[in-house]
Design an enzyme around this catalytic site. Structure first.
Site, PDB file in Angstrom:
ATOM      1  N   ASP A   1       4.971  12.260   7.592  1.00 31.47           N
ATOM      2  CA  ASP A   1       3.976  11.484   8.318  1.00 31.47           C
ATOM      3  C   ASP A   1       4.743  10.563   9.280  1.00 31.47           C
ATOM      4  OD1 ASP A   1       1.556   9.944   8.846  1.00 31.47           O
ATOM      5  OD2 ASP A   1       2.424   8.417   7.530  1.00 31.47           O
TER       6      ASP A   1
ATOM      7  N   ASP B   1       3.126   7.203  11.144  1.00 31.51           N
ATOM      8  CA  ASP B   1       2.766   5.783  11.066  1.00 31.51           C
ATOM      9  C   ASP B   1       2.874   5.276   9.637  1.00 31.51           C
ATOM     10  OD1 ASP B   1       2.027   5.192  13.841  1.00 31.51           O
ATOM     11  OD2 ASP B   1       0.590   6.801  13.506  1.00 31.51           O
TER      12      ASP B   1
ATOM     13  N   GLY C   1      -7.213   6.631  16.299  1.00 36.08           N
ATOM     14  CA  GLY C   1      -7.547   5.460  17.102  1.00 36.08           C
ATOM     15  C   GLY C   1      -8.950   5.513  17.695  1.00 36.08           C
TER      16      GLY C   1
ATOM     17  N   GLU D   1     -11.497   7.236  16.632  1.00 36.74           N
ATOM     18  CA  GLU D   1     -12.442   7.156  15.512  1.00 36.74           C
ATOM     19  C   GLU D   1     -12.552   5.703  15.033  1.00 36.74           C
ATOM     20  OE1 GLU D   1      -9.978   9.263  15.973  1.00 36.74           O
ATOM     21  OE2 GLU D   1     -10.733  11.292  15.718  1.00 36.74           O
ATOM     22  N   ARG D   2     -11.416   5.005  15.051  1.00 35.87           N
ATOM     23  CA  ARG D   2     -11.388   3.602  14.596  1.00 35.87           C
ATOM     24  C   ARG D   2     -12.187   2.720  15.553  1.00 35.87           C
ATOM     25  NH1 ARG D   2      -5.573   3.051  13.628  1.00 35.87           N
ATOM     26  NH2 ARG D   2      -6.089   4.471  11.938  1.00 35.87           N
TER      27      ARG D   2
ATOM     28  N   LYS E   1      -4.970   2.060  25.390  1.00 34.11           N
ATOM     29  CA  LYS E   1      -4.250   1.651  24.166  1.00 34.11           C
ATOM     30  C   LYS E   1      -2.948   2.438  24.033  1.00 34.11           C
ATOM     31  CE  LYS E   1      -3.158   2.568  19.771  1.00 34.11           C
ATOM     32  NZ  LYS E   1      -2.768   3.787  19.053  1.00 34.11           N
TER      33      LYS E   1
HETATM   34  C1  XBP Z   1      -2.107   6.954  11.499  1.00 27.80           C
HETATM   35  C2  XBP Z   1      -3.311   6.584  12.229  1.00 27.80           C
HETATM   36  C3  XBP Z   1      -3.264   6.519  13.666  1.00 27.80           C
HETATM   37  C4  XBP Z   1      -2.764   5.295  14.324  1.00 27.80           C
HETATM   38  C5  XBP Z   1      -3.263   5.243  15.759  1.00 27.80           C
HETATM   39  O1  XBP Z   1      -2.440   7.607  10.278  1.00 27.80           O
HETATM   40  O2  XBP Z   1      -4.347   6.420  11.648  1.00 27.80           O
HETATM   41  O3  XBP Z   1      -4.592   6.620  14.045  1.00 27.80           O
HETATM   42  O4  XBP Z   1      -3.242   4.152  13.639  1.00 27.80           O
HETATM   43  O5  XBP Z   1      -2.936   6.356  16.488  1.00 27.80           O
HETATM   44  P1  XBP Z   1      -1.356   8.532   9.555  1.00 27.80           P
HETATM   45  P2  XBP Z   1      -3.879   6.834  17.718  1.00 27.80           P
HETATM   46  O6  XBP Z   1      -0.100   7.721   9.386  1.00 27.80           O
HETATM   47  O7  XBP Z   1      -1.961   8.845   8.212  1.00 27.80           O
HETATM   48  O8  XBP Z   1      -1.160   9.766  10.390  1.00 27.80           O
HETATM   49  O9  XBP Z   1      -4.500   5.614  18.312  1.00 27.80           O
HETATM   50  O10 XBP Z   1      -2.953   7.539  18.684  1.00 27.80           O
HETATM   51  O11 XBP Z   1      -4.934   7.763  17.146  1.00 27.80           O
HETATM   52 MG    MG Z   2       0.834   6.969   7.642  1.00 23.79          MG
END
Ligand code: XBP
Ligand code: MG
Length: 259
Positions: A10, A12, A54, A56-57, A86
């Site tokens: 993974d 993030d 992002g 979706e958030r 962003k």
């Molecule tokens: C990571 C995420 C990502 C980042 C934002 O989850 O949820 O959405 O927060 O990235 P994981 P984007 O580590 O489980 O993959 O804004 O580019 O979507």
């Molecule tokens: Mg993660």
């Protein structure tokens, strides 16, 4: 010789602790640039992280906060534009090298390469964010160490759905028991487990500390390095001071016992 052929990482929270001082800041910068008075503080962002992705958030936040858009605006176009901004802010932040890779990440990647263990990425984030992080916060050429980088909207359903892991397995021509997955969150653990990846290491991160992590048998605070040891929160490291390929092999053996 190890019992697995590949490690799927993974991004993030796992390769780097990107959420609080990276993604969150970039979202807020995009909101301010768009003239919105939205501000995601550390606590609110933690709650919003239950939603992966992002775009979706942002949508979830708009629903929760009862944001009503100008009826002339297409909500999907609006969210996509905000999210592009962003990503631009996030990439600019990465360029400053402000978000380091976590301890032990480069060491483990190097060890894997030397041993001929294949490397891949399965992440929810936007593809440019992965290359930006690796290029600016890793070491030159590290992007090319990964045979497959599966990221973002390339699959219909983001984590905790298994889709992104299935895509990696398909592109590598491997099946789940050939791999070890490294994740930092409950959503990631559920995604990996749903794809049949039973050899699963969790490295807790800022926002995921204390989460459930479902069936994960080994949970550590970090991969660790010489002089910066890892601590096991669930399971044990078998006396190893940090996570190396032998620890992953032991984990793999628990998941898939060998004669
Ligand atoms: C990571 C995420 C990502 C980042 C934002 O989850 O949820 O959405 O927060 O990235 P994981 P984007 O580590 O489980 O993959 O804004 O580019 O979507
Ligand atoms: Mg993660």
């Amino acid at each position: 010789m190890y019992g697995f052929q590949a490690i799927i990482f993974d991004v993030d929270g796992t390769l780097a602790d990107t959420e609080r001082d990276g993604h969150r800041m970039a979202f807020n910068a995009a909101f301010a640039e768009a003239g919105l008075d939205w501000d995601w503080d550390v606590e609110r962002y933690g709650r919003l992280l239950a939603v992966t992705g992002g775009k979706e958030r942002i949508r979830r936040f708009m629903q929760e906060s009862g944001v009503s858009l100008d009826p002339a605006l297409d909500p999907d176009v609006f969210v996509a534009g905000l999210h592009r901004a962003k990503t631009r802010h996030y990439l600019a932040l990465l360029e400053t090298g402000a978000i380091p890779l976590r301890p032990g990440v480069l060491r483990l990647l190097r060890e894997a390469r030397e041993a001929g263990v294949r490397l891949a990425i399965a992440t929810t984030t936007t593809p440019e964010n992965v290359t930006g992080l690796l290029e600016h916060c890793g070491t030159p050429g590290v992007v090319d160490w990964f045979e497959v980088i599966a990221a973002g909207d390339v699959v219909p359903n983001k984590k905790p759905a298994p889709d992104i892991f299935f895509l990696v397995l398909e592109q590598m021509g491997l099946s789940a028991p050939d791999c070890v997955a490294v994740e930092d969150s409950d959503n990631g653990a559920r995604s990996a487990a749903a794809a049949g990846l039973n050899a699963l290491l969790i490295t807790e991160s800022t926002y995921t500390r204390g989460q459930d992590f479902g069936p994960a048998t080994l949970v550590v605070d970090r991969l660790g390095d010489p002089g910066e040891p890892a601590r096991a929160i669930k399971g044990d490291l078998g006396g190893a001071p940090f996570v190396d390929l032998s620890v992953l092999d032991r984990l793999h053996r628990w998941a898939y016992p060998r004669p």
